[in-house]
Design a protein around this motif. Structure first.
Motif, PDB file in Angstrom:
ATOM      1  N   GLY A  25       2.506   6.353  -7.389  1.00  0.00           N
ATOM      2  CA  GLY A  25       1.462   7.023  -8.073  1.00  0.00           C
ATOM      3  C   GLY A  25       0.336   5.949  -8.675  1.00  0.00           C
ATOM      4  O   GLY A  25      -0.250   6.067  -9.511  1.00  0.00           O
TER       5      GLY A  25
ATOM      6  N   VAL B 152      -4.305   2.841  -4.859  1.00  0.00           N
ATOM      7  CA  VAL B 152      -4.254   2.303  -3.616  1.00  0.00           C
ATOM      8  C   VAL B 152      -5.221   1.078  -3.356  1.00  0.00           C
ATOM      9  O   VAL B 152      -5.989   1.449  -3.899  1.00  0.00           O
ATOM     10  CB  VAL B 152      -4.361   3.169  -2.355  1.00  0.00           C
ATOM     11  CG1 VAL B 152      -3.134   4.294  -2.390  1.00  0.00           C
ATOM     12  CG2 VAL B 152      -5.651   3.818  -2.455  1.00  0.00           C
TER      13      VAL B 152
ATOM     14  N   LEU C 228       1.177   4.128  -3.163  1.00  0.00           N
ATOM     15  CA  LEU C 228       0.979   5.459  -2.868  1.00  0.00           C
ATOM     16  C   LEU C 228       2.249   6.413  -3.357  1.00  0.00           C
ATOM     17  O   LEU C 228       2.241   7.393  -4.059  1.00  0.00           O
ATOM     18  CB  LEU C 228       0.547   5.812  -1.211  1.00  0.00           C
ATOM     19  CG  LEU C 228       0.492   7.167  -0.847  1.00  0.00           C
ATOM     20  CD1 LEU C 228      -0.698   7.532  -1.411  1.00  0.00           C
ATOM     21  CD2 LEU C 228       0.427   7.178   0.758  1.00  0.00           C
ATOM     22  N   ARG C 229       3.522   5.791  -2.954  1.00  0.00           N
ATOM     23  CA  ARG C 229       4.608   6.527  -3.373  1.00  0.00           C
ATOM     24  C   ARG C 229       4.665   6.457  -4.987  1.00  0.00           C
ATOM     25  O   ARG C 229       5.158   7.555  -5.459  1.00  0.00           O
ATOM     26  CB  ARG C 229       5.830   5.744  -2.810  1.00  0.00           C
ATOM     27  CG  ARG C 229       7.202   6.476  -3.274  1.00  0.00           C
ATOM     28  CD  ARG C 229       8.283   5.486  -2.846  1.00  0.00           C
ATOM     29  NE  ARG C 229       8.223   4.467  -3.290  1.00  0.00           N
ATOM     30  CZ  ARG C 229       9.141   3.388  -2.946  1.00  0.00           C
ATOM     31  NH1 ARG C 229       9.810   3.290  -2.079  1.00  0.00           N
ATOM     32  NH2 ARG C 229       8.898   2.118  -3.779  1.00  0.00           N
TER      33      ARG C 229
ATOM     34  N   ALA D 128       0.898  -1.358   0.083  1.00  0.00           N
ATOM     35  CA  ALA D 128      -0.064  -0.063  -0.027  1.00  0.00           C
ATOM     36  C   ALA D 128       0.886   1.248  -0.183  1.00  0.00           C
ATOM     37  O   ALA D 128       0.692   2.263  -0.878  1.00  0.00           O
ATOM     38  CB  ALA D 128      -1.125  -0.018   1.088  1.00  0.00           C
ATOM     39  N   ALA D 129       2.012   1.312   1.068  1.00  0.00           N
ATOM     40  CA  ALA D 129       2.638   2.333   0.860  1.00  0.00           C
ATOM     41  C   ALA D 129       3.528   2.613  -0.444  1.00  0.00           C
ATOM     42  O   ALA D 129       3.794   3.749  -0.907  1.00  0.00           O
ATOM     43  CB  ALA D 129       3.916   2.159   2.021  1.00  0.00           C
TER      44      ALA D 129
END
Length: 261
Positions: free
Chosen positions: A236, A239, A233-234, A229-230
């Motif tokens: 693009g 999610v 997000l990082r 998930a991280a």
């Protein structure tokens, strides 16, 4: 609801998810699992400690007490009982029984090495004397630690533990179908294995297995999902979907209010 012992003798194996904190236990209970276990690895890792070494006792007892407020059977993974002294282990299990724990896993290894089966049998006998209603799952660690990895060696230990009063036999690490079948056929006690990487629960049932534990798998999957998930997000990327904050908050609020609310 069937008793915890009866769940080991039903038409299909008991699938047991192992919780590492209250949130995971609440989630497992919310989707209908009749029993929830604890995971010593997940509990220790959550506190920044490696598994084993008798480090998780306090956290395990605390979590078990919380889980016993849920409408599920609770079984606690208590490593080797956190002591070499049979009376001390029996006292611990009696304490867990008072707070409502239905079962315990008690492993026959310490610090990664198998112990004398007679010493482990003495622990089992003491536990059954002090807490006769607790389902004692005697863990046989031959395959887990790669020591004496034969069906006959496992069964010699299993028979000693059955004679001492064990209610079930847990053999983590056993992977070959023939070994699983041989162990299940060689003992009258229900056999527990960890989730298998290739065999389904139905296929394990055909080999004679009566309980399949997730062990630390859900904890490790949760860590992987958090990293994914991280990363999304990082990078693009979309999610992943997840249970909403509000739904999880509602579970915790209901837990805090208690069944009388």
């Amino acid at each position: 609801m069937p008793t915890f012992k009866e769940l080991h003798h039903a038409g299909t194996p008991l699938v047991l998810p192992n919780a590492w904190d209250l949130g995971s236990g609440l989630a497992f209970a919310s989707v209908g699992f009749p029993a929830v276990g604890t995971t010593s690895f997940g509990i220790a890792a959550s506190a920044g400690m490696p598994d084993g070494g008798r480090a998780s006792q306090r956290a395990t007892v605390a979590l078990a007490g919380q889980l016993c407020r849920l409408p599920v059977h609770v079984t606690a993974d208590i490593e080797d009982g956190y002591s070499a002294d049979a009376a001390a282990v029996a006292d611990l299990v009696a304490e867990l029984a008072v707070i409502g724990v239905a079962g315990v896993n008690l492993e026959d290894s310490t610090d990664g090495h198998l112990v004398d089966p007679a010493a482990h049998a003495a622990k089992l006998a003491a536990v059954k004397l002090s807490a006769p209603g607790v389902f004692v799952n005697a863990r046989v660690d031959n395959f887990w630690f790669g020591q004496e990895t034969t069906v006959d060696a496992v069964l010699r230990r299993a028979r000693a533990y059955a004679d001492a009063g064990a209610d079930g036999i847990f053999v983590p690490g056993v992977a070959a179908a023939g070994d699983i079948r041989g162990i299940a056929a060689g003992t009258a006690l229900p056999v527990n294995v960890l989730a298998h990487p290739t065999l389904t629960v139905a296929e394990l049932a055909q080999l004679g297995v009566r309980r399949v534990s997730s062990g630390s798998l859900p904890y490790r999957c949760a860590v992987d999902a958090a990293v994914a998930a991280a990363n999304a997000l990082r990078d693009g990327m979309p999610v992943p979907k997840a249970t909403s904050y509000w739904d999880m908050q509602a579970r915790l609020e209901a837990f805090q209010q208690g069944p009388e609310a």
